[in-house]
Design an enzyme around this catalytic site. Structure first.
Site, PDB file in Angstrom:
ATOM      1  N   ARG A  40      31.394 -44.425  44.199  1.00 39.06           N
ATOM      2  CA  ARG A  40      31.421 -45.839  44.597  1.00 39.06           C
ATOM      3  C   ARG A  40      32.125 -46.701  43.549  1.00 39.06           C
ATOM      4  NH1 ARG A  40      25.594 -47.530  45.329  1.00 39.06           N
ATOM      5  NH2 ARG A  40      25.407 -46.088  43.600  1.00 39.06           N
ATOM      6  N   ASN A  85      26.580 -45.754  49.592  1.00 35.14           N
ATOM      7  CA  ASN A  85      26.049 -44.423  49.862  1.00 35.14           C
ATOM      8  C   ASN A  85      25.314 -44.446  51.190  1.00 35.14           C
ATOM      9  OD1 ASN A  85      26.920 -43.261  47.463  1.00 35.14           O
ATOM     10  ND2 ASN A  85      25.004 -43.639  46.390  1.00 35.14           N
TER      11      ASN A  85
END
Length: 95
Positions: free
Chosen positions: A21, A39
């Site tokens: 990320r 996520n």
């Protein structure tokens, strides 16, 4: 920048716990793309990006590799849409 597009991706593989990320956010910022990355509960990562067509496509290509310790097995393009204006002003990390 030219024409704008929104692209929605689901990234499969070893993509959680490897900085995916944060690295995606960095890549998006370098490309001038806005949107978010998060996520998913099933170990995948979801990306929604908006920007120029070339820039969002470059981000999608980057997601096929990901950061150093990721092992991407598939990038699923859920949607590609031409847009008039971007909904987002930055690229955020969710969850």
């Amino acid at each position: 920048m030219g024409k704008l597009q929104r692209i929605h991706l689901i990234v499969h593989g070893r993509v959680q716990g490897v900085g995916f990320r944060y690295a995606t956010q960095g890549a998006a910022k370098r490309l001038g793309v806005s949107g978010w990355v998060q996520n998913l509960p099933d170990s995948r990562v979801e990306v929604l990006a908006e920007g120029g067509v070339a820039e969002t496509e470059s981000l999608a290509t980057w997601c096929e590799r990901g950061p150093l310790f990721a092992k991407v097995t598939q990038v699923e393009i859920r949607n590609r849409t031409a847009i008039e204006t971007s909904e987002f002003t930055s690229f955020e990390i969710r969850r």
